[in-house]
Design an enzyme around this catalytic site. Structure first.
Site, PDB file in Angstrom:
ATOM      1  N   SER A  91       1.282  -4.987   2.745  1.00 20.12           N
ATOM      2  CA  SER A  91      -0.154  -4.692   2.640  1.00 20.12           C
ATOM      3  C   SER A  91      -0.597  -4.167   1.274  1.00 20.12           C
ATOM      4  CB  SER A  91      -0.556  -3.670   3.697  1.00 20.12           C
ATOM      5  OG  SER A  91      -0.716  -4.325   4.919  1.00 20.12           O
TER       6      SER A  91
ATOM      7  N   LYS B 134      -3.050  -6.162  -0.557  1.00 22.90           N
ATOM      8  CA  LYS B 134      -4.457  -6.301  -0.149  1.00 22.90           C
ATOM      9  C   LYS B 134      -5.470  -5.892  -1.221  1.00 22.90           C
ATOM     10  CE  LYS B 134      -3.374  -6.032   4.772  1.00 22.90           C
ATOM     11  NZ  LYS B 134      -3.222  -5.172   5.942  1.00 22.90           N
TER      12      LYS B 134
ATOM     13  N   TYR C 283      -1.696 -15.929   3.435  1.00 25.13           N
ATOM     14  CA  TYR C 283      -1.643 -14.480   3.688  1.00 25.13           C
ATOM     15  C   TYR C 283      -0.193 -14.009   3.871  1.00 25.13           C
ATOM     16  CZ  TYR C 283      -1.992 -10.051   6.160  1.00 25.13           C
ATOM     17  OH  TYR C 283      -1.812  -8.746   6.531  1.00 25.13           O
TER      18      TYR C 283
ATOM     19  N   TYR D 280      -4.470   3.206   6.546  1.00 27.32           N
ATOM     20  CA  TYR D 280      -4.746   2.937   7.963  1.00 27.32           C
ATOM     21  C   TYR D 280      -5.360   4.155   8.640  1.00 27.32           C
ATOM     22  CZ  TYR D 280      -1.363  -0.565   6.613  1.00 27.32           C
ATOM     23  OH  TYR D 280      -0.705  -1.544   5.942  1.00 27.32           O
TER      24      TYR D 280
ATOM     25  N   VAL E  71       4.183  -2.106   5.083  1.00 30.79           N
ATOM     26  CA  VAL E  71       5.251  -1.906   6.077  1.00 30.79           C
ATOM     27  C   VAL E  71       6.641  -2.244   5.527  1.00 30.79           C
ATOM     28  CG1 VAL E  71       3.797  -2.125   8.135  1.00 30.79           C
ATOM     29  CG2 VAL E  71       4.821  -4.179   7.132  1.00 30.79           C
TER      30      VAL E  71
END
Ligand code: GLU
Length: 320
Positions: free
Chosen positions: A73, A76, A199, A251, A269
């Site tokens: 992530s 992103k 992705y 998050y 992660v």
């Protein structure tokens, strides 16, 4: 305490701080390596590296700072920046919001049906929407464009880890559900499988801790990579990236992070955390044991300790 051009004495202090932090935290064995992407479960739980990079490109590192892992992530914000550079703020704002959700990264419900856009680019729904904007006539042209952007941030060519990519591709049904839901709402266009492929490849790009610190230093340095002098993202979009990282980067821990640590960051992660102290430091930490929210346990502790010790919280009063 720190200037960005450290004197020899400051350099010694920085090395000592990193050594002490490393020694204190290396036996912290709380948390678990991610296993919902089967390939990630192969990571050694004890890997632990810390790298700092100043906006002038000076690097300090300790531990497994050269161990490669997948960016996940942490990709992103970079893809969000790429969309801003390619399309401008107004168009991107029509495709993704900037509201924190307090939801987990893979939350299916974090789609704002009324505004027809996911809440923010740091949760999977918003990230997939941003990936879907990467331009190119073919899938491989789009992947090259993505990798070129990452390369400008890290300062060397980057590659996709095929085992991790195929592992997520064959098990990522939750992301598939999110993407189909977005197609249904008109939030993405084209082939869902093609968008997801890109992705999953973006998430499987290999980096090490030093790369994270250099990416972070690029953002701390208004978008210019301090090692190469290359611009990775337009200066006016750095503020946008850092704002969403600050409010949405960890998050459902994002609020507590802003409160306790106090500078923009993004976790993945794979076990990485990238953190940006504007004009002062790019920080990369890697330790694959994750807490229940998917954030690196030792990574959070490192950033908390540095923030406290060096008064890096953006709202810390200036040192007396
Ligand atoms: N590729 C991962 C996913 O979409 C990224 C999640 C993360 O790093 O938080 O599930």
């Amino acid at each position: 305490m720190l200037s960005t051009r450290p004197t020899p004495a400051e350099r010694f202090d920085i090395d000592t701080t990193l050594r002490t932090l490393y020694d204190t935290l290396k036996d912290l064995d709380a948390g678990n390596v991610a296993s919902y992407i089967p390939e990630l479960a192969k990571a050694c739980p004890d890997w632990f590296g810390i790298t700092l990079c100043s906006p002038e490109g000076e690097i300090f590192e300790i531990g497994d700072a050269r161990q490669q892992f997948t960016i996940q992530s942490i990709s992103k914000p970079l893809v969000y920046g790429q969309a801003l550079d390619a399309y401008g703020r107004a168009f991107v704002a029509s495709r993704v919001g900037v509201e924190p959700t307090g939801d987990a990264f893979h939350s299916i419900i974090s789609l704002d049906e009324k505004s027809k856009r996911p809440h923010n680019p740091m949760v999977n729904a918003g990230a997939i929407a941003m990936t879907s904007l990467i331009q190119g006539a073919t899938a491989s042209e789009r992947l090259s464009r993505l990798l070129d952007t990452f390369q400008r941030y890290v300062g060397h060519p980057v590659a996709v880890d095929m085992p991790t990519y195929t592992s997520e591709r064959s098990t990522g049904h939750r992301n598939r559900a999110i993407a189909h839901l977005m197609l249904n709402f008109g939030m993405i266009e084209g082939s869902v499988e093609e968008q997801l492929d890109l992705y999953f490849q973006q998430c499987a790009v290999l980096v090490d801790c030093r790369d994270l610190a250099v990416i972070a230093a690029t953002l701390a340095n208004r978008g210019i990579n301090p090692l190469t002098g290359d611009r990775a993202v337009h200066e006016e979009h750095v503020r946008d990236l850092l704002s969403v990282m600050f409010t949405c980067g960890l998050y459902d821990y994002a609020g507590e992070w802003a409160y306790e640590v106090g500078f923009p960051a993004k976790s993945g992660v794979g076990g990485g955390i990238l953190a940006v102290v504007p004009n002062r430091w790019g920080i990369g930490v890697f330790s694959p044991r994750l807490d229940a929210r998917g954030n690196s346990v030792r990574g959070i502790e490192v950033c908390k300790a540095l923030s406290r010790q060096w008064r890096l919280h953006l709202f810390d009063a200036p040192s007396p």
